[in-house]
Write an enzyme that holds these catalytic residues in place. Structure first.
Site, PDB file in Angstrom:
ATOM      1  N   VAL A  22      -2.277  36.613  70.647  1.00 47.48           N
ATOM      2  CA  VAL A  22      -2.060  37.276  69.362  1.00 47.48           C
ATOM      3  C   VAL A  22      -2.327  38.772  69.496  1.00 47.48           C
ATOM      4  CG1 VAL A  22      -2.902  37.416  66.980  1.00 47.48           C
ATOM      5  CG2 VAL A  22      -2.495  35.192  68.028  1.00 47.48           C
ATOM      6  N   PHE A 159       1.212  33.925  62.271  1.00 46.88           N
ATOM      7  CA  PHE A 159       2.031  32.702  62.310  1.00 46.88           C
ATOM      8  C   PHE A 159       2.970  32.658  63.511  1.00 46.88           C
ATOM      9  CE2 PHE A 159       0.929  33.504  57.843  1.00 46.88           C
ATOM     10  CZ  PHE A 159       0.247  32.325  57.558  1.00 46.88           C
ATOM     11  N   ARG A 161       4.603  31.923  67.179  1.00 50.95           N
ATOM     12  CA  ARG A 161       4.577  30.787  68.108  1.00 50.95           C
ATOM     13  C   ARG A 161       4.664  31.306  69.533  1.00 50.95           C
ATOM     14  NH1 ARG A 161       9.904  28.336  65.763  1.00 50.95           N
ATOM     15  NH2 ARG A 161      10.113  30.576  65.542  1.00 50.95           N
ATOM     16  N   PHE A 256      10.797  21.516  62.895  1.00 53.03           N
ATOM     17  CA  PHE A 256       9.584  20.752  63.175  1.00 53.03           C
ATOM     18  C   PHE A 256       9.741  19.273  62.831  1.00 53.03           C
ATOM     19  CE2 PHE A 256       6.359  23.517  64.907  1.00 53.03           C
ATOM     20  CZ  PHE A 256       7.099  24.679  64.907  1.00 53.03           C
ATOM     21  N   CYS A 267      -3.123  25.403  69.370  1.00 58.63           N
ATOM     22  CA  CYS A 267      -3.265  25.642  67.927  1.00 58.63           C
ATOM     23  C   CYS A 267      -3.290  24.371  67.085  1.00 58.63           C
ATOM     24  CB  CYS A 267      -2.147  26.557  67.445  1.00 58.63           C
ATOM     25  SG  CYS A 267      -2.135  28.113  68.343  1.00 58.63           S
ATOM     26  N   LYS A 327       4.907  23.606  75.891  1.00 62.09           N
ATOM     27  CA  LYS A 327       6.232  23.749  75.274  1.00 62.09           C
ATOM     28  C   LYS A 327       7.035  24.691  76.158  1.00 62.09           C
ATOM     29  CE  LYS A 327       6.678  26.763  71.873  1.00 62.09           C
ATOM     30  NZ  LYS A 327       6.556  27.487  70.609  1.00 62.09           N
TER      31      LYS A 327
HETATM   32  C1  UGA Z   1       1.889  27.074  66.191  1.00 64.16           C
HETATM   33  C2  UGA Z   1       2.607  27.453  64.873  1.00 64.16           C
HETATM   34  O1  UGA Z   1       3.978  27.032  64.920  1.00 64.16           O
HETATM   35  C3  UGA Z   1       2.547  28.961  64.631  1.00 64.16           C
HETATM   36  O2  UGA Z   1       3.123  29.279  63.377  1.00 64.16           O
HETATM   37  C4  UGA Z   1       1.070  29.412  64.665  1.00 64.16           C
HETATM   38  O3  UGA Z   1       0.973  30.820  64.532  1.00 64.16           O
HETATM   39  C5  UGA Z   1       0.438  28.999  65.981  1.00 64.16           C
HETATM   40  O4  UGA Z   1       0.551  27.577  66.138  1.00 64.16           O
HETATM   41  C6  UGA Z   1      -1.016  29.406  65.949  1.00 64.16           C
HETATM   42  O5  UGA Z   1      -1.744  28.891  65.103  1.00 64.16           O
HETATM   43  O6  UGA Z   1      -1.402  30.320  66.684  1.00 64.16           O
HETATM   44  P1  UGA Z   1       2.553  27.136  68.819  1.00 64.16           P
HETATM   45  O7  UGA Z   1       1.397  26.214  68.987  1.00 64.16           O
HETATM   46  O8  UGA Z   1       2.645  28.347  69.678  1.00 64.16           O
HETATM   47  O9  UGA Z   1       2.603  27.681  67.272  1.00 64.16           O
HETATM   48  O10 UGA Z   1       3.910  26.333  69.057  1.00 64.16           O
HETATM   49  P2  UGA Z   1       4.866  25.387  68.178  1.00 64.16           P
HETATM   50  O11 UGA Z   1       6.254  25.807  68.408  1.00 64.16           O
HETATM   51  O12 UGA Z   1       4.414  25.326  66.783  1.00 64.16           O
HETATM   52  O13 UGA Z   1       4.665  23.966  68.876  1.00 64.16           O
HETATM   53  C7  UGA Z   1       3.437  23.246  68.803  1.00 64.16           C
HETATM   54  C8  UGA Z   1       3.602  21.855  69.372  1.00 64.16           C
HETATM   55  O14 UGA Z   1       4.403  21.041  68.510  1.00 64.16           O
HETATM   56  C9  UGA Z   1       4.279  21.805  70.737  1.00 64.16           C
HETATM   57  O15 UGA Z   1       3.590  20.887  71.541  1.00 64.16           O
HETATM   58  C10 UGA Z   1       5.687  21.299  70.436  1.00 64.16           C
HETATM   59  O16 UGA Z   1       6.254  20.606  71.509  1.00 64.16           O
HETATM   60  C11 UGA Z   1       5.406  20.381  69.266  1.00 64.16           C
HETATM   61  N1  UGA Z   1       6.587  20.160  68.394  1.00 64.16           N
HETATM   62  C12 UGA Z   1       7.117  21.190  67.680  1.00 64.16           C
HETATM   63  C13 UGA Z   1       7.140  18.886  68.285  1.00 64.16           C
HETATM   64  O17 UGA Z   1       6.663  17.925  68.921  1.00 64.16           O
HETATM   65  N2  UGA Z   1       8.221  18.673  67.465  1.00 64.16           N
HETATM   66  C14 UGA Z   1       8.753  19.692  66.746  1.00 64.16           C
HETATM   67  O18 UGA Z   1       9.722  19.446  65.996  1.00 64.16           O
HETATM   68  C15 UGA Z   1       8.206  20.981  66.856  1.00 64.16           C
END
Ligand code: UGA
Length: 437
Positions: A22, A159, A161, A256, A267, A327
């Protein structure tokens, strides 16, 4: 101090405390317009930054950091010295402790140091994800050290990612500003005016809870669609079509809602636990989030059971695992589903060969000697009983699967993220297993 409420000059001075995800992204983006100093406490990381090395894998970040340094607007320093800064952004980590609560030592330590040399008029902006009430505590700590200097503490949760951090930071859906003082909120809003984004102003406690509620809701969406996936599988329905069908309703939305192996990363797991802990501390049992967590855990267990069932046991099998980062587009393996799966496979007697486009050295260290880290995706499948896709890197969509078909021992693909072309793979003679389809 250089700014008034509505006009900020390029000489506006920003201090960013913490050179992690961040902090670096915030610093790099603000350095397009303002003078930014990033304070990093780890000597090794500071050395990297000062030598022009970006310590994390994030698309576009190395270039943006370099641009900032070359423009003279971005610099890096060690000891925290925030005198004469207009804004101080707190971007330090808040990992979980054993009970699931957020650890706040780094925040409070930084607050102490900031209080030691803060100038009157400075706005301290808490970007780290912190439990409700933390900004008030930060304010008290700074005040106890500040010798009468007047300052404000404002909550401004992030917020972004990983993997799309710069775009998220420059084009967020909203900026949330939690402030007790309207003028402080205005001054921070003016800083964001260059980004031209919707700004939502509320009080600090509300802003703190918004961040946890946002992450918990997204985690809930993921667990929800994963439960639908499990039912769809039993009913012989394709969950991806169900997700599209419900996602077209704008009240629900398609984002999502990608079924698969559940969420990982630094996170969602942490913030869901922290919100549950906050609820418990206030004598409230957050039943929905208990279920969200349980479903997320169960999702990977079910997947391992599926691999085991199809292969007729895991003992003695060779598995090619694609993807180790939590991811795509990151080298971050914190709470990566892949790491957990690989460990489960190894425990069940499989020999694992793993490939990830960017995680390599780290992977080798974290996974131990039983796992062979391969330098390319084709090497990983030689003699494999199955190919298991865990992280949906774009590269995996464009591999030569007829070559992979020849290299594997048994033509079986487990697509943990439902991203591969099922018809193409089946046409090549693979048995294909997705999640919920
Ligand atoms: C997440 C939030 O999306 C951000 O908005 C937030 O700022 C961040 O946490 C934080 O608190 O710092 P991030 O963890 O970087 O971001 O990544 P995401 O894209 O949200 O994915 C999180 C997890 O969910 C991954 O393991 C991904 O594979 C999984 N996921 C995501 C799914 O299994 N299905 C989906 O449809 C989307």
């Amino acid at each position: 101090m250089n700014e008034t409420a509505n006009t900020l000059s390029p000489t506006t001075r920003i201090a960013v405390v913490g050179g992690g995800y961040v902090g670096l992204v915030t610093a790099a983006v603000f350095a397009r317009h303002y003078a930014v100093t990033t304070f990093e406490k780890s000597r090794a990381r500071l050395d990297q930054l000062q030598a022009g090395v970006c310590p994390i894998y994030e698309p576009g970040l190395p270039e943006l950091l370099q641009e900032g340094v070359e423009s003279g607007r971005l610099s890096f320093a060690g000891p925290l010295s925030v005198a004469q800064h207009d804004f101080v952004f707190l971007c330090v980590g808040t990992p979980s402790n054993q009970g699931g609560a957020a650890k706040l030592e780094a925040i409070f330590e930084a607050a102490q140091a900031i209080g030691g040399n803060i100038s009157s008029g400075t706005i301290v902006v808490v970007k780290s994800t912190v439990p409700v009430g933390t900004c008030d505590r930060v304010e008290r700590i700074i005040a106890s050290q500040a010798g009468g200097a007047s300052f404000h503490v404002v909550a401004n949760p992030e917020f972004l990612r990983e993997g799309s951090a710069i775009d998220d930071c420059e084009h967020p859906d909203r900026v949330v500003i939690g402030a007790r003082d309207a003028e402080a909120a205005d001054r921070l809003a003016a800083l964001y005016r260059k980004l031209d984004v919707p700004i939502f102003v509320c009080d600090t406690r509300t802003a703190e809870l918004i961040k946890y509620a946002a992450n918990a809701f997204l985690a809930t969406k993921i667990s929800f669609i994963n439960e639908i996936a499990n039912i769809a599988e039993a009913l012989d329905v394709d969950v991806t079509e169900v997700a599209t069908g419900i996602g077209l309703d704008h009240r629900i939305g398609r984002e999502f809602m990608s079924p698969g192996l559940g969420y990982g990363g630094s996170c969602f797991p942490k913030d869901v636990q922290a919100l549950r802990h906050m609820a418990r501390s206030n004598r409230y049992r957050f039943r929905l989030l208990e279920a969200v967590t349980a479903v997320n855990r169960q999702q990977r267990v079910r997947f391992v059971q599926k691999v085991e069932r199809v292969l007729g046991g895991l003992q003695g099998t060779a598995l090619a695992v694609y993807g180790l980062a939590f991811k795509p587009n990151t080298n971050d393996m914190r709470k990566s589903v892949s790491v957990d799966l690989v460990r489960r496979f190894v425990r069940a007697g499989s020999e694992v060969r793993a490939y990830d486009p960017v995680v390599c050295d780290k992977a080798a260290r974290a996974l131990g000697p039983e796992v062979r880290i391969c330098g390319d995706p084709y090497e990983a499948v030689v003699g494999a009983d199955a190919l298991v896709l865990v992280t949906e890197w774009d590269q995996f969509l464009h591999l030569d699967y007829s070559r992979i078909r020849e290299l594997t021992r048994r033509p079986i693909v487990f697509d943990g993220r439902n991203v591969l072309d099922r018809a193409l793979l089946e046409g090549l003679g693979f048995a294909y297993y997705g999640v919920g389809r």
